[in-house]
Write a protein that holds these residues in place. Structure first.
Motif, PDB file in Angstrom:
ATOM      1  N   MET A  82       0.844  -1.182   0.000  1.00 37.74           N
ATOM      2  CA  MET A  82       0.000   0.000   0.000  1.00 37.74           C
ATOM      3  C   MET A  82       0.890   1.247   0.000  1.00 37.74           C
ATOM      4  SD  MET A  82      -3.202   0.644   2.405  1.00 37.74           S
ATOM      5  CE  MET A  82      -4.307   1.928   2.083  1.00 37.74           C
ATOM      6  N   ILE A  83       0.519   2.211  -0.791  1.00 40.13           N
ATOM      7  CA  ILE A  83       1.304   3.438  -0.936  1.00 40.13           C
ATOM      8  C   ILE A  83       0.920   4.405   0.186  1.00 40.13           C
ATOM      9  CG2 ILE A  83       1.852   5.366  -2.458  1.00 40.13           C
ATOM     10  CD1 ILE A  83       0.969   3.607  -4.826  1.00 40.13           C
ATOM     11  N   SER A  84       1.918   4.905   0.905  1.00 39.14           N
ATOM     12  CA  SER A  84       1.663   5.846   2.003  1.00 39.14           C
ATOM     13  C   SER A  84       1.335   7.231   1.445  1.00 39.14           C
ATOM     14  CB  SER A  84       2.890   5.941   2.906  1.00 39.14           C
ATOM     15  OG  SER A  84       3.929   6.639   2.248  1.00 39.14           O
ATOM     16  N   THR A  85       0.789   8.091   2.295  1.00 41.07           N
ATOM     17  CA  THR A  85       0.460   9.459   1.879  1.00 41.07           C
ATOM     18  C   THR A  85       1.714  10.203   1.432  1.00 41.07           C
ATOM     19  OG1 THR A  85      -1.443   9.522   3.357  1.00 41.07           O
ATOM     20  CG2 THR A  85      -0.608  11.640   2.591  1.00 41.07           C
ATOM     21  N   VAL A  86       2.809  10.024   2.149  1.00 41.59           N
ATOM     22  CA  VAL A  86       4.068  10.695   1.773  1.00 41.59           C
ATOM     23  C   VAL A  86       4.522  10.220   0.398  1.00 41.59           C
ATOM     24  CG1 VAL A  86       6.518  10.938   2.355  1.00 41.59           C
ATOM     25  CG2 VAL A  86       4.791  11.094   4.156  1.00 41.59           C
ATOM     26  N   GLU A  87       4.449   8.915   0.147  1.00 48.97           N
ATOM     27  CA  GLU A  87       4.832   8.384  -1.165  1.00 48.97           C
ATOM     28  C   GLU A  87       3.908   8.915  -2.259  1.00 48.97           C
ATOM     29  OE1 GLU A  87       6.721   4.015  -0.206  1.00 48.97           O
ATOM     30  OE2 GLU A  87       4.563   4.299   0.138  1.00 48.97           O
ATOM     31  N   LYS A  88       2.618   9.038  -1.941  1.00 47.79           N
ATOM     32  CA  LYS A  88       1.668   9.588  -2.913  1.00 47.79           C
ATOM     33  C   LYS A  88       2.024  11.026  -3.260  1.00 47.79           C
ATOM     34  CE  LYS A  88      -2.408   6.821  -1.711  1.00 47.79           C
ATOM     35  NZ  LYS A  88      -3.780   6.862  -1.156  1.00 47.79           N
ATOM     36  N   VAL A  89       2.360  11.825  -2.249  1.00 46.35           N
ATOM     37  CA  VAL A  89       2.727  13.229  -2.485  1.00 46.35           C
ATOM     38  C   VAL A  89       3.956  13.308  -3.383  1.00 46.35           C
ATOM     39  CG1 VAL A  89       3.602  15.343  -1.400  1.00 46.35           C
ATOM     40  CG2 VAL A  89       1.664  14.127  -0.384  1.00 46.35           C
ATOM     41  N   LEU A  90       4.968  12.514  -3.084  1.00 47.15           N
ATOM     42  CA  LEU A  90       6.186  12.508  -3.904  1.00 47.15           C
ATOM     43  C   LEU A  90       5.869  12.072  -5.335  1.00 47.15           C
ATOM     44  CD1 LEU A  90       8.714  11.020  -1.322  1.00 47.15           C
ATOM     45  CD2 LEU A  90       8.528  13.409  -2.083  1.00 47.15           C
ATOM     46  N   PHE A  91       4.995  11.089  -5.468  1.00 39.70           N
ATOM     47  CA  PHE A  91       4.586  10.617  -6.789  1.00 39.70           C
ATOM     48  C   PHE A  91       3.808  11.701  -7.537  1.00 39.70           C
ATOM     49  CE2 PHE A  91       1.175   8.599  -9.334  1.00 39.70           C
ATOM     50  CZ  PHE A  91       1.960   8.066 -10.340  1.00 39.70           C
ATOM     51  N   LEU A  92       2.841  12.339  -6.871  1.00 38.25           N
ATOM     52  CA  LEU A  92       2.032  13.383  -7.506  1.00 38.25           C
ATOM     53  C   LEU A  92       2.896  14.522  -8.030  1.00 38.25           C
ATOM     54  CD1 LEU A  92      -0.970  13.498  -5.014  1.00 38.25           C
ATOM     55  CD2 LEU A  92      -1.038  12.707  -7.393  1.00 38.25           C
ATOM     56  N   LYS A  93       3.969  14.811  -7.325  1.00 39.02           N
ATOM     57  CA  LYS A  93       4.883  15.887  -7.738  1.00 39.02           C
ATOM     58  C   LYS A  93       5.542  15.575  -9.086  1.00 39.02           C
ATOM     59  CE  LYS A  93       6.631  19.853  -6.545  1.00 39.02           C
ATOM     60  NZ  LYS A  93       5.806  21.036  -6.662  1.00 39.02           N
ATOM     61  N   GLU A 131      -5.799   3.842  -4.129  1.00 37.71           N
ATOM     62  CA  GLU A 131      -4.884   2.929  -4.823  1.00 37.71           C
ATOM     63  C   GLU A 131      -5.695   1.771  -5.410  1.00 37.71           C
ATOM     64  OE1 GLU A 131      -1.073   0.059  -3.789  1.00 37.71           O
ATOM     65  OE2 GLU A 131      -1.595   1.669  -2.408  1.00 37.71           O
ATOM     66  N   ILE A 132      -5.506   1.526  -6.710  1.00 38.98           N
ATOM     67  CA  ILE A 132      -6.228   0.469  -7.429  1.00 38.98           C
ATOM     68  C   ILE A 132      -5.196  -0.374  -8.171  1.00 38.98           C
ATOM     69  CG2 ILE A 132      -7.962  -0.002  -9.220  1.00 38.98           C
ATOM     70  CD1 ILE A 132      -9.377   1.550  -7.241  1.00 38.98           C
ATOM     71  N   ARG A 133      -5.450  -1.673  -8.226  1.00 34.90           N
ATOM     72  CA  ARG A 133      -4.559  -2.587  -8.974  1.00 34.90           C
ATOM     73  C   ARG A 133      -5.346  -3.254 -10.101  1.00 34.90           C
ATOM     74  NH1 ARG A 133       0.212  -3.084  -6.223  1.00 34.90           N
ATOM     75  NH2 ARG A 133       0.119  -2.454  -4.047  1.00 34.90           N
ATOM     76  N   PHE A 134      -4.674  -3.412 -11.241  1.00 29.65           N
ATOM     77  CA  PHE A 134      -5.270  -4.055 -12.404  1.00 29.65           C
ATOM     78  C   PHE A 134      -4.333  -5.155 -12.887  1.00 29.65           C
ATOM     79  CE2 PHE A 134      -6.796   0.320 -12.407  1.00 29.65           C
ATOM     80  CZ  PHE A 134      -8.168   0.139 -12.570  1.00 29.65           C
ATOM     81  N   GLU A 135      -4.917  -6.223 -13.371  1.00 31.03           N
ATOM     82  CA  GLU A 135      -4.157  -7.325 -13.968  1.00 31.03           C
ATOM     83  C   GLU A 135      -4.114  -7.135 -15.484  1.00 31.03           C
ATOM     84  OE1 GLU A 135      -2.436  -9.576 -12.274  1.00 31.03           O
ATOM     85  OE2 GLU A 135      -3.128  -8.540 -10.462  1.00 31.03           O
ATOM     86  N   PRO A 136      -3.170  -7.800 -16.166  1.00 26.73           N
ATOM     87  CA  PRO A 136      -3.118  -7.682 -17.627  1.00 26.73           C
ATOM     88  C   PRO A 136      -4.495  -7.983 -18.251  1.00 26.73           C
ATOM     89  CG  PRO A 136      -1.189  -8.822 -16.837  1.00 26.73           C
ATOM     90  CD  PRO A 136      -2.101  -8.657 -15.646  1.00 26.73           C
ATOM     91  N   LYS A 137      -4.862  -7.188 -19.232  1.00 30.54           N
ATOM     92  CA  LYS A 137      -6.120  -7.253 -19.976  1.00 30.54           C
ATOM     93  C   LYS A 137      -7.310  -6.640 -19.234  1.00 30.54           C
ATOM     94  CE  LYS A 137      -4.696 -11.151 -22.769  1.00 30.54           C
ATOM     95  NZ  LYS A 137      -4.989 -12.490 -23.239  1.00 30.54           N
TER      96      LYS A 137
END
Length: 149
Positions: free
Chosen positions: A1-12, A34-40
């Motif tokens: 699971m992505i933390s809020t801090v990681e999300k902020v760094l990613f959004l930047k 956070e959502i996960r998708f499989e191939p197809k």
């Protein structure tokens, strides 16, 4: 699971949100899911009404229009941003090529945030205007004026 801090760094790192100050990115990160998708798996279906956008954190997707490949996108790319700003049907289908982790932002949450923080709306308008100018300029180069003929 992505933390809020990681999300902020990613959004930047996302072009659409790059100009937004860090403290506003924290609020933006809080409305992501956070959502996960499989191939197809299908993230977005052409013609359906859209109410969210996806920020690809990991993996690759295929964007198709009428079943034909338009482009493949990967990490730090955004899909569905037009649907979050208007109420028009989706312009393309987006499918996972490989396992994808994405951050989803719902239109209603996004609008609530824009209402609270006008600076975010201004920053996004600047990015979209820049994109439109680049697209217009590219079209002008690709299709020169016929006025000289």
């Amino acid at each position: 699971m992505i933390s809020t801090v990681e999300k902020v760094l990613f959004l930047k790192t996302i072009d659409l949100f790059r100009a937004i100050p860090g403290e506003d990115l924290v609020r933006l990160a809080q409305i992501t899911e956070e959502i996960r998708f499989e191939p197809k798996d299908v993230l977005i279906t052409e013609g359906e009404m859209g109410d969210s956008l996806y920020l690809i954190a990991a993996g690759r997707v295929r964007v198709e229009k009428h079943g034909a490949l338009v482009i493949e996108l990967g990490a730090r790319e955004c899909v569905g941003e037009m649907a979050i700003l208007d109420s028009e049907p989706r312009s393309a289908t987006v499918k996972a090529i490989e396992p994808v982790t994405a951050l989803k932002i719902e239109r209603e949450d996004f609008y609530d945030l824009l209402h609270e923080k006008h600076e975010i709306a201004q920053a996004i308008i600047k990015v979209l205007t820049r994109r439109l100018r680049r697209t217009t300029e590219s079209a002008r180069v690709a299709w020169p004026s016929r006025s000289g003929e």
